[in-house]
Write a protein that holds these residues in place. Structure first.
Motif, short mmCIF file in Angstrom:
data_model
loop_
_atom_site.label_atom_id
_atom_site.label_comp_id
_atom_site.label_asym_id
_atom_site.label_seq_id
_atom_site.Cartn_x
_atom_site.Cartn_y
_atom_site.Cartn_z
N VAL A 1 57.93 40.18 33.37
CA VAL A 1 56.92 40.65 33.70
C VAL A 1 56.34 41.45 34.48
CG1 VAL A 1 55.77 38.79 35.77
CG2 VAL A 1 54.07 40.00 33.59
N MET B 1 45.50 35.83 45.58
CA MET B 1 46.55 35.28 44.76
C MET B 1 47.27 33.71 45.21
SD MET B 1 48.91 37.32 41.54
CE MET B 1 50.40 38.22 42.94
N LEU C 1 57.50 39.27 45.19
CA LEU C 1 56.72 38.56 45.57
C LEU C 1 55.82 37.39 44.77
CD1 LEU C 1 53.54 39.50 47.36
CD2 LEU C 1 53.38 40.26 45.10
N ARG D 1 53.55 50.52 44.47
CA ARG D 1 54.48 49.79 45.85
C ARG D 1 55.77 50.27 45.00
NH1 ARG D 1 50.23 48.91 45.78
NH2 ARG D 1 49.18 47.00 45.92
N ALA E 1 39.03 39.30 46.86
CA ALA E 1 40.00 40.17 47.01
C ALA E 1 39.77 40.87 45.31
CB ALA E 1 41.12 38.93 46.84
N PHE F 1 54.67 39.31 50.46
CA PHE F 1 53.55 39.90 51.36
C PHE F 1 52.66 41.00 52.43
CE2 PHE F 1 48.66 40.58 50.97
CZ PHE F 1 49.02 41.43 50.21
N SER G 1 44.11 37.05 32.76
CA SER G 1 43.18 36.46 32.91
C SER G 1 42.46 36.99 34.29
CB SER G 1 43.22 35.19 33.10
OG SER G 1 43.60 35.28 33.98
N MET H 1 55.71 45.84 33.16
CA MET H 1 54.90 46.90 34.35
C MET H 1 55.56 47.49 34.32
SD MET H 1 53.39 43.41 36.67
CE MET H 1 52.81 44.31 37.69
C1 HEC Z 1 43.47 34.10 39.44
C2 HEC Z 1 43.31 35.69 39.06
C3 HEC Z 1 44.64 36.17 39.19
C4 HEC Z 1 45.96 35.71 38.22
C5 HEC Z 1 46.22 34.94 36.98
C6 HEC Z 1 46.97 37.03 39.02
N1 HEC Z 1 46.78 37.43 39.68
FE1 HEC Z 1 47.68 39.11 41.23
N2 HEC Z 1 45.92 38.90 41.89
C7 HEC Z 1 45.08 38.49 42.52
C8 HEC Z 1 44.16 38.46 42.96
C9 HEC Z 1 43.08 38.37 43.56
C10 HEC Z 1 45.29 39.46 43.24
C11 HEC Z 1 44.99 40.92 45.25
C12 HEC Z 1 45.51 39.83 46.46
C13 HEC Z 1 44.96 40.58 47.49
O1 HEC Z 1 44.81 41.58 47.94
O2 HEC Z 1 45.18 39.43 48.65
C14 HEC Z 1 46.51 39.92 43.01
C15 HEC Z 1 47.22 41.03 43.71
C16 HEC Z 1 48.45 40.87 42.59
C17 HEC Z 1 49.91 41.86 43.16
C18 HEC Z 1 49.67 42.66 44.00
C19 HEC Z 1 50.88 42.17 44.98
C20 HEC Z 1 50.16 43.29 46.27
O3 HEC Z 1 50.98 44.37 47.21
O4 HEC Z 1 48.80 44.02 46.22
C21 HEC Z 1 50.54 41.19 42.14
C22 HEC Z 1 52.40 42.94 41.76
C23 HEC Z 1 50.35 41.05 41.37
N3 HEC Z 1 49.06 40.59 41.57
C24 HEC Z 1 50.93 39.92 40.52
C25 HEC Z 1 50.40 39.00 39.38
C26 HEC Z 1 51.44 38.94 38.24
C27 HEC Z 1 52.66 39.70 37.21
C28 HEC Z 1 50.72 38.03 37.90
C29 HEC Z 1 50.95 36.84 35.96
C30 HEC Z 1 52.13 36.81 36.61
C31 HEC Z 1 49.56 37.37 38.57
N4 HEC Z 1 49.27 38.49 39.69
C32 HEC Z 1 48.41 36.62 37.66
C33 HEC Z 1 44.96 37.38 41.16
C34 HEC Z 1 45.16 36.71 39.99
#
Ligand code: HEC
Length: 291
Positions: free
Chosen positions: A245, A219, A189, A155, A143, A212, A71, A249
């Protein structure tokens, strides 16, 4: 003579003192400037010399991605047909087709110039949740959720070790594949959320995460206990979701790992036999020269 000896002794003492204080200073400075706890190494089925992906785990991991992460995060380098790939999740054609059909793909325009929509096909790329980066950012408090296609390799883990143990870690890191280090970080993370320690001021809408960089991530913790149902009876703990998961990846970022490692093993055996033959050939050639 005596004075030369004295000078040498003095210089040696001075040098040793400098080295010792240097070591103490560097390690304490690094400890103070560290960016949080060390990312722990995990046991991955695909790790090491012989490691292979576990297709059941990849299928579960895809489920977690689809139900939770998709999503917000795209995976635009993958096509639905890749889900059938040998050495990957190995979904059946029917399963992959059913997954593809759930997606809506925009394909050209109709007679009125409106975008034409159709269900996905096996040859389509994974459809992302947002039309572009602007939409993604505005839905996520500014973000950008990065694309997952090769994130496991983009990463890694950063160690903060004193300089004198660098060579050891350098050798160790060189011997560890990128997708393994990336997976260790992503798993850490996903399971590293918590409440901010006293005195840490959090930004608006930010979440505290131990692993992080900077500890503030936009997130929110995406996983929880029983977030996704598993058809194969594997316990649906948060830890298991995170592992699965992450493995999915890792496969996306290194899809031919199984075939590559299988070939590698065969090449090693070939080289061993070749070495033996060369050794025997050398012995017989030199045996004649002895007389
Ligand atoms: C509601 C939205 C949302 C969902 C659902 C979501 N993410 Fe994210 N994710 C984000 C956002 C926004 C960022 C960027 C965060 C930041 O830069 O502070 C991010 C960043 C990340 C990163 C990168 C971190 C880094 O080191 O830069 C990873 C890995 C990640 N998400 C894994 C996941 C996984 C696995 C799932 C599912 C289990 C998930 N995310 C579900 C919004 C989401």
């Amino acid at each position: 003579m005596n004075s030369i000896l004295k000078t040498i002794t003095k210089l040696t003492a001075l040098f040793s003192a400098a080295v010792v204080s240097g070591i103490i200073f560097t390690s304490s400075a690094l400890a103070a400037g560290g960016t949080g706890p060390e990312v722990k190494r995990q046991e991955w089925s695909f790790g090491g010399f012989n490691g292979q992906y576990d297709k059941a785990q990849l299928q579960r991991g895809f489920g977690v991605y689809k139900e939770v992460c998709a999503s917000c995060h795209g995976m635009k380098l993958l096509s639905y047909r890749n889900l059938m790939q040998k050495g990957g999740p190995e979904f059946s054609k029917e399963q992959a087709l059913a997954i593809a059909k759930e997606a809506t793909v925009i394909d050209g325009v109709d007679a009125d110039g409106e975008p034409k929509e159709r269900p996905g096909k096996l040859s389509d790329r994974f459809q992302g949740p947002f039309k572009n980066e602007t939409e993604a950012r505005s839905a996520n408090n500014g973000a950008y959720p990065p694309d997952f296609s090769v994130l496991a390799k983009a990463r890694t883990i950063h160690r903060h070790v004193p300089w004198y143990s660098e060579p050891y870690y350098w050798a160790y890191d060189m011997a560890t594949a990128y997708e393994e280090k990336g997976s260790d970080y992503i798993y850490a993370l996903l399971t590293g959320y918590g409440t901010a320690p006293k005195g840490v001021v959090m930004g608006d809408g930010m979440n505290y995460n131990k692993y992080f960089p900077g500890h503030q991530i936009a997130m929110a913790a995406p996983l929880s206990e029983d977030a996704v149902e598993y058809a194969d009876g594997t316990p649906t703990t948060m830890d298991q979701h995170a592992k699965d998961v992450t493995a999915f990846m890792a496969w996306a970022s290194e899809p031919h790992l199984n075939a590559r490692k299988n070939l590698g093993k065969r090449v090693q055996i070939y080289l061993l036999i070749l070495a033996l033959l060369l050794f025997l050939a050398k012995k017989s050639v030199w045996a004649r020269l002895k007389h």
